[in-house]
Design an enzyme around this catalytic site. Structure first.
Site, PDB file in Angstrom:
ATOM      1  N   GLU A  55       7.704 -21.531 -18.277  1.00 34.00           N
ATOM      2  CA  GLU A  55       8.126 -20.121 -17.442  1.00 34.00           C
ATOM      3  C   GLU A  55       9.370 -20.052 -17.848  1.00 34.00           C
ATOM      4  O   GLU A  55       9.094 -18.762 -18.235  1.00 34.00           O
ATOM      5  CB  GLU A  55       8.572 -19.949 -15.812  1.00 34.00           C
ATOM      6  CG  GLU A  55       8.090 -19.143 -15.451  1.00 34.00           C
ATOM      7  CD  GLU A  55       6.794 -17.778 -16.132  1.00 34.00           C
ATOM      8  OE1 GLU A  55       6.562 -18.473 -16.666  1.00 34.00           O
ATOM      9  OE2 GLU A  55       6.527 -17.091 -15.506  1.00 34.00           O
ATOM     10  N   ARG A  88       2.327   2.773  -8.680  1.00 31.02           N
ATOM     11  CA  ARG A  88       1.967   1.374  -8.267  1.00 31.02           C
ATOM     12  C   ARG A  88       0.808   0.684  -8.635  1.00 31.02           C
ATOM     13  O   ARG A  88       0.289   0.105  -7.624  1.00 31.02           O
ATOM     14  CB  ARG A  88       2.980   1.507  -6.835  1.00 31.02           C
ATOM     15  CG  ARG A  88       2.381   2.793  -5.990  1.00 31.02           C
ATOM     16  CD  ARG A  88       3.247   3.033  -5.102  1.00 31.02           C
ATOM     17  NE  ARG A  88       3.810   1.924  -3.996  1.00 31.02           N
ATOM     18  CZ  ARG A  88       2.488   1.015  -3.433  1.00 31.02           C
ATOM     19  NH1 ARG A  88       1.518   0.961  -3.250  1.00 31.02           N
ATOM     20  NH2 ARG A  88       3.113   0.065  -2.865  1.00 31.02           N
ATOM     21  N   LYS A 122      -0.282  -5.796 -19.679  1.00 32.65           N
ATOM     22  CA  LYS A 122      -0.513  -6.638 -18.463  1.00 32.65           C
ATOM     23  C   LYS A 122      -1.435  -7.915 -18.063  1.00 32.65           C
ATOM     24  O   LYS A 122      -1.820  -9.146 -17.516  1.00 32.65           O
ATOM     25  CB  LYS A 122       0.030  -5.831 -17.266  1.00 32.65           C
ATOM     26  CG  LYS A 122       0.036  -6.112 -16.358  1.00 32.65           C
ATOM     27  CD  LYS A 122       1.372  -6.968 -15.757  1.00 32.65           C
ATOM     28  CE  LYS A 122       1.467  -7.847 -14.601  1.00 32.65           C
ATOM     29  NZ  LYS A 122       2.570  -8.621 -14.472  1.00 32.65           N
ATOM     30  N   GLU A 141       9.066 -13.546 -24.512  1.00 36.46           N
ATOM     31  CA  GLU A 141       8.200 -12.010 -23.264  1.00 36.46           C
ATOM     32  C   GLU A 141       9.327 -10.671 -24.465  1.00 36.46           C
ATOM     33  O   GLU A 141       8.885 -10.243 -24.883  1.00 36.46           O
ATOM     34  CB  GLU A 141       7.846 -12.432 -22.688  1.00 36.46           C
ATOM     35  CG  GLU A 141       6.988 -12.396 -22.589  1.00 36.46           C
ATOM     36  CD  GLU A 141       6.055 -12.875 -21.669  1.00 36.46           C
ATOM     37  OE1 GLU A 141       6.816 -13.111 -19.782  1.00 36.46           O
ATOM     38  OE2 GLU A 141       4.284 -11.818 -20.926  1.00 36.46           O
ATOM     39  N   ASN A 162       0.359  -0.479   6.283  1.00 40.64           N
ATOM     40  CA  ASN A 162       0.736  -1.196   4.832  1.00 40.64           C
ATOM     41  C   ASN A 162       1.228  -3.317   5.812  1.00 40.64           C
ATOM     42  O   ASN A 162       1.801  -3.235   6.576  1.00 40.64           O
ATOM     43  CB  ASN A 162       2.633   0.048   4.523  1.00 40.64           C
ATOM     44  CG  ASN A 162       3.031  -0.969   3.205  1.00 40.64           C
ATOM     45  OD1 ASN A 162       1.779  -1.988   2.424  1.00 40.64           O
ATOM     46  ND2 ASN A 162       4.008  -0.706   2.681  1.00 40.64           N
ATOM     47  N   GLY A 163       0.879  -3.145   5.198  1.00 42.84           N
ATOM     48  CA  GLY A 163       1.627  -5.101   5.275  1.00 42.84           C
ATOM     49  C   GLY A 163       0.522  -6.356   5.936  1.00 42.84           C
ATOM     50  O   GLY A 163      -0.864  -5.373   5.820  1.00 42.84           O
ATOM     51  N   TRP A 183      -3.514  -1.306  -1.095  1.00 44.14           N
ATOM     52  CA  TRP A 183      -4.137  -2.705  -2.185  1.00 44.14           C
ATOM     53  C   TRP A 183      -4.290  -3.374  -2.042  1.00 44.14           C
ATOM     54  O   TRP A 183      -3.643  -4.136  -0.548  1.00 44.14           O
ATOM     55  CB  TRP A 183      -2.406  -2.443  -3.032  1.00 44.14           C
ATOM     56  CG  TRP A 183      -3.028  -2.931  -4.207  1.00 44.14           C
ATOM     57  CD1 TRP A 183      -2.210  -2.824  -5.516  1.00 44.14           C
ATOM     58  CD2 TRP A 183      -2.512  -4.650  -4.230  1.00 44.14           C
ATOM     59  NE1 TRP A 183      -2.624  -3.865  -5.743  1.00 44.14           N
ATOM     60  CE2 TRP A 183      -2.400  -5.097  -5.518  1.00 44.14           C
ATOM     61  CE3 TRP A 183      -2.389  -5.768  -3.079  1.00 44.14           C
ATOM     62  CZ2 TRP A 183      -2.838  -6.539  -6.455  1.00 44.14           C
ATOM     63  CZ3 TRP A 183      -2.477  -7.205  -3.916  1.00 44.14           C
ATOM     64  CH2 TRP A 183      -2.365  -7.740  -4.879  1.00 44.14           C
ATOM     65  N   LYS A 219       9.003 -15.897 -19.942  1.00 48.63           N
ATOM     66  CA  LYS A 219       9.992 -15.189 -19.889  1.00 48.63           C
ATOM     67  C   LYS A 219      10.656 -14.598 -21.219  1.00 48.63           C
ATOM     68  O   LYS A 219      10.916 -13.420 -21.557  1.00 48.63           O
ATOM     69  CB  LYS A 219      10.752 -15.368 -18.397  1.00 48.63           C
ATOM     70  CG  LYS A 219      10.427 -15.416 -17.089  1.00 48.63           C
ATOM     71  CD  LYS A 219       9.540 -14.056 -16.475  1.00 48.63           C
ATOM     72  CE  LYS A 219       7.609 -13.945 -17.147  1.00 48.63           C
ATOM     73  NZ  LYS A 219       7.007 -14.996 -16.753  1.00 48.63           N
ATOM     74  N   HIS A 224      13.251 -37.398 -30.153  1.00 47.45           N
ATOM     75  CA  HIS A 224      11.516 -37.763 -30.326  1.00 47.45           C
ATOM     76  C   HIS A 224      11.712 -36.291 -31.880  1.00 47.45           C
ATOM     77  O   HIS A 224       9.806 -36.369 -32.310  1.00 47.45           O
ATOM     78  CB  HIS A 224      10.604 -37.779 -29.368  1.00 47.45           C
ATOM     79  CG  HIS A 224      10.776 -38.560 -28.566  1.00 47.45           C
ATOM     80  ND1 HIS A 224      11.075 -39.824 -29.176  1.00 47.45           N
ATOM     81  CD2 HIS A 224      11.106 -38.981 -27.264  1.00 47.45           C
ATOM     82  CE1 HIS A 224      10.723 -40.862 -28.282  1.00 47.45           C
ATOM     83  NE2 HIS A 224      11.144 -40.216 -26.966  1.00 47.45           N
ATOM     84  N   CYS A 235       1.156  -1.076   0.242  1.00 44.20           N
ATOM     85  CA  CYS A 235       0.032   0.117   0.201  1.00 44.20           C
ATOM     86  C   CYS A 235       1.243   1.055  -0.166  1.00 44.20           C
ATOM     87  O   CYS A 235       2.396   1.234   0.510  1.00 44.20           O
ATOM     88  CB  CYS A 235      -0.870   0.293   1.107  1.00 44.20           C
ATOM     89  SG  CYS A 235      -2.070  -1.583   1.569  1.00 44.20           S
TER      90      CYS A 235
HETATM   91  O1  M6R Z   1      -3.395 -11.874 -14.724  1.00 43.76           O
HETATM   92  P1  M6R Z   1      -3.455 -13.111 -15.084  1.00 43.76           P
HETATM   93  O2  M6R Z   1      -2.359 -14.352 -14.168  1.00 43.76           O
HETATM   94  O3  M6R Z   1      -4.394 -13.799 -15.647  1.00 43.76           O
HETATM   95  O4  M6R Z   1      -2.590 -13.070 -16.952  1.00 43.76           O
HETATM   96  C1  M6R Z   1      -2.272 -14.384 -17.381  1.00 43.76           C
HETATM   97  C2  M6R Z   1      -1.178 -13.633 -18.242  1.00 43.76           C
HETATM   98  O5  M6R Z   1      -1.599 -13.272 -19.575  1.00 43.76           O
HETATM   99  C3  M6R Z   1       0.424 -13.371 -18.185  1.00 43.76           C
HETATM  100  O6  M6R Z   1       0.691 -14.532 -16.884  1.00 43.76           O
HETATM  101  C4  M6R Z   1       0.873 -13.393 -18.750  1.00 43.76           C
HETATM  102  O7  M6R Z   1       1.318 -14.451 -19.640  1.00 43.76           O
HETATM  103  C5  M6R Z   1       2.537 -12.571 -18.182  1.00 43.76           C
HETATM  104  N1  M6R Z   1       2.527 -11.643 -19.339  1.00 43.76           N
HETATM  105  C6  M6R Z   1       3.369 -13.682 -18.881  1.00 43.76           C
HETATM  106  O8  M6R Z   1       4.621 -12.794 -18.056  1.00 43.76           O
END
Ligand code: M6R
Length: 613
Positions: free
Chosen positions: A485, A31, A608, A492, A104-105, A78, A489, A508, A6
């Site tokens: 994962e 933020r 996002k 992306e 906060n926390g 938040w 990253k 394979h 927060c």
């Molecule tokens: O908000 P969400 O966790 O539902 O979002 C899911 C994906 O859109 C999100 O994880 C996306 O793959 C990220 N950009 C990965 O870094």
């Protein structure tokens, strides 16, 4: 390292305090928040104004407020406990409206304290842990006791990681703040003093700051600042000068939000455990289904997108290996249109950072229409998925700003782990040592810090692999899931093609893509499959590929075969070692992207929160 859920602001001095703290809140807007509020001195009382939603809502509500107030505190929330509503927004009063407090926390023992206070006749307006803490301060604030002493005594009754800021009707011109693992920074002015949770809220007013240290308490008046230790003894002021620009300050001194969020992970792991392990070493999850429900569940469907989908795969690993509970993982978009077979006794779990991902929301509505039990694992309190699921567990990772998700993944896996242990506990599953797992979980924040300390080695490896035309991400068992994962990253933010699969699948088909220059990053944290992984490494090297291995500090096999080795601390449960190995994978993506000059926090073509199907 600042880790704030927060935004906190406070001012005492000759200026219009409401204007100053409102301006401070605006400087923390980047933020994210879901509600905001201000408390200020008004005719000998403390007035509180608070609103859910945007700051403009609070701004409108403040329109006719007095302009001659010289003491105010403000908060942008938040949410972690209680939905983002006007009532749950901070500040909160104590029972007698003598003090107003922002926070906060997380206060971990707030439910026990609340029961204790209710038994004494206290009434609560909100569902927050904050209001409980304000009432505890009110109890300690007997006549003749100075506010700082009341706060000091109250803190001894609170458990958790938090920062509190309090003003009182009885003592004009004084703000008291205390830090207990959540940051508070004090800004030193001339004839005025300020405080904030984050440095950007101080920069227009001063660059001379005191970072309040662990367990210390501060008393701000226009004339000066006192810092006291846990026993109420005065300490010397340790002043620092901040020369960051505003953008740098918003990122806590890091070059990008992604790096800041990667570095927040030790605190996020700690926070995800906060209040969820009781004194007897048992997992305590609030607001989940009653205990008998867990015995009825015959199958779990985990449903998510992107990074959250990868966290869900880790959940499957644990639910099946540990609980022997059949578990399927679906991409939300596929689930929605796939006409899934759903047992009426099944549980559908929706994993989402934002709680707003359209495909996941649509999948949730499908389950609700089919009358399947639904559980959310969500970061944003008050989001659509959190509201519409039958039950929700919050990941408590704090706002995540970088498009590339990092700390949210770690928090999601932590919650899935706690959930698996909780199910084991309530079902009294034979052969599962919950206490043993908890002991290992408690060590994770420290181990995550040790992984972050290897960043210079990771940067070295990144320099060697920066020009790879194609990067493989491989592993076995839980490492195969973290590999997915790591690859996400990498693509992306580095814009380099990746090929990700279980290491055993290479021969394979994907092996055909290996030519000199190609890089293969192996997760190799499980000693049980180390020999097999080494064979896969040799297959890559024999075709000219370069091998990077992420293994453990107890490895005796893998490091002999790889071209470059990175290590994470070993954990008794290989699943937890695999979880830690996501940190080097995140840092590899970050540093290769940085070396290649890529846009990091807002990669091309991505948003996002994906609110379209
Ligand atoms: O908000 P969400 O966790 O539902 O979002 C899911 C994906 O859109 C999100 O994880 C996306 O793959 C990220 N950009 C990965 O870094």
């Amino acid at each position: 390292m600042l880790f704030n859920m927060c935004g906190i602001a406070g001012y005492v001095g000759p200026k219009n305090a409401v204007d100053v703290v409102f301006d401070q809140l605006k400087r923390l807007e980047y933020r994210g928040y879901d509600s905001a509020g201000i408390a200020f001195r008004d005719n000998g009382n403390i007035a509180v104004v608070k609103r859910a939603g945007k700051l403009s809502e609070l701004g409108k509500a403040l329109h006719d407020m007095p302009s001659d107030t010289h003491l105010a505190i403000a908060h942008s929330r938040w949410a972690t406990h209680g939905a983002p509503t006007d009532l749950n927004a901070h500040p909160h009063y104590d029972a007698y409206e003598q003090v107003a407090m922002i926070h906060n926390g997380i206060i971990e023992n707030y439910l026990d304290l609340r029961d204790e206070l209710v038994a004494k006749g206290h009434l609560f307006q909100s569902q927050t842990d904050t209001e409980v803490a304000a009432h505890v301060i009110g109890e300690e604030y007997a006549p003749g006791v100075p506010l700082e002493e009341a706060v000091r005594r109250a803190v001894k009754r609170l458990r958790g990681a938090f920062a509190l800021v309090v003003i009182s009707k009885r003592e004009d011109g004084k703000i008291v703040a205390v830090r207990n693992a959540s940051p508070i920074v004090i800004g030193l002015g001339k004839g005025e003093n300020l405080l904030a949770s984050d440095i950007p809220a101080l920069l227009p007013y001063t660059r001379d700051v005191v970072v309040l240290e662990e367990g210390h308490l501060a008393v701000l008046t226009p004339e000066g600042v006192r810092v006291l230790d846990e026993d109420g003894r005065d300490l010397p002021l340790r002043t620092e000068r901040i020369d960051w620009d505003v953008a740098m300050a918003e990122r806590g001194g890091y070059e990008h939000f992604m790096l800041k969020e990667i570095h927040e992970q030790p605190a996020v792991i700690r926070q995800s455990l906060a209040g969820r392990i009781d004194e007897n070493g048992q997992v305590r999850l609030e607001r989940v289904f009653s205990e008998h429900v867990w015995t009825e569940i015959d199958r779990v469907n985990l449903i998510a997108c992107g990074t959250a989908y990868h966290a869900a795969l880790m959940g499957k690993f644990l639910f099946e290996r540990l609980l022997r509970l059949p578990t399927d993982v679906y991409y939300s978009s596929e689930f929605r249109y796939g006409d899934p077979v759903l047992s009426p006794r099944s549980l559908a779990i929706f994993v989402s950072q934002s709680g707003e991902t359209a495909d996941t929301l649509a999948a949730l509505r499908l389950c609700k229409a089919r009358r399947i039990r639904t559980l959310g694992i969500v970061n944003v309190v008050g989001s659509s998925i959190a509201r519409e699921c039958d039950r929700t567990i919050f990941t408590q990772a704090g706002p995540e700003i970088s498009v590339a998700s990092t700390k949210a993944y770690t928090a999601q896996v932590m919650v899935l782990t706690l959930l698996a242990l909780y199910i084991a506990q309530v079902n009294e599953a034979a052969g599962i040592r919950v206490d043993d797992w908890i002991g290992e979980l408690m060590q994770l924040p420290e181990k995550a810090k040790r992984v972050l300390k290897t960043e210079p080695q990771i940067v070295e490896v990144c320099r060697k692999i920066q020009d790879a035309p194609l990067c493989f991400f491989l592993g076995r068992g839980a490492d195969a899931y973290t590999a997915l994962e790591g690859a996400l990253k990498f693509k992306e933010i580095c814009y380099v093609p990746t090929q990700e699969s279980p290491a055993g699948e290479m021969k394979h088909g994907p092996l055909a893509l290996v030519v000199p220059g190609v890089v293969a990053i192996f997760g190799a944290t499980d000693p049980a499959t180390a020999d097999k992984v080494v064979s896969n490494m040799k297959e890559v090297q024999a075709r000219g590929g370069t091998v990077v291995a992420i293994t453990t500090d107890e490895d005796t096999v893998v490091h002999k075969a790889a071209d470059h080795v990175l290590q994470v601390p070993h954990s008794k449960h290989e699943f937890l070692t695999a979880l830690l190995s996501v940190i080097p994978l995140q840092l590899i993506a970050y540093h290769v992207a940085r070396i290649r000059g890529c846009e990091i926090d807002q990669p091309r073509n991505l948003a996002k929160s994906v609110t379209v199907e």
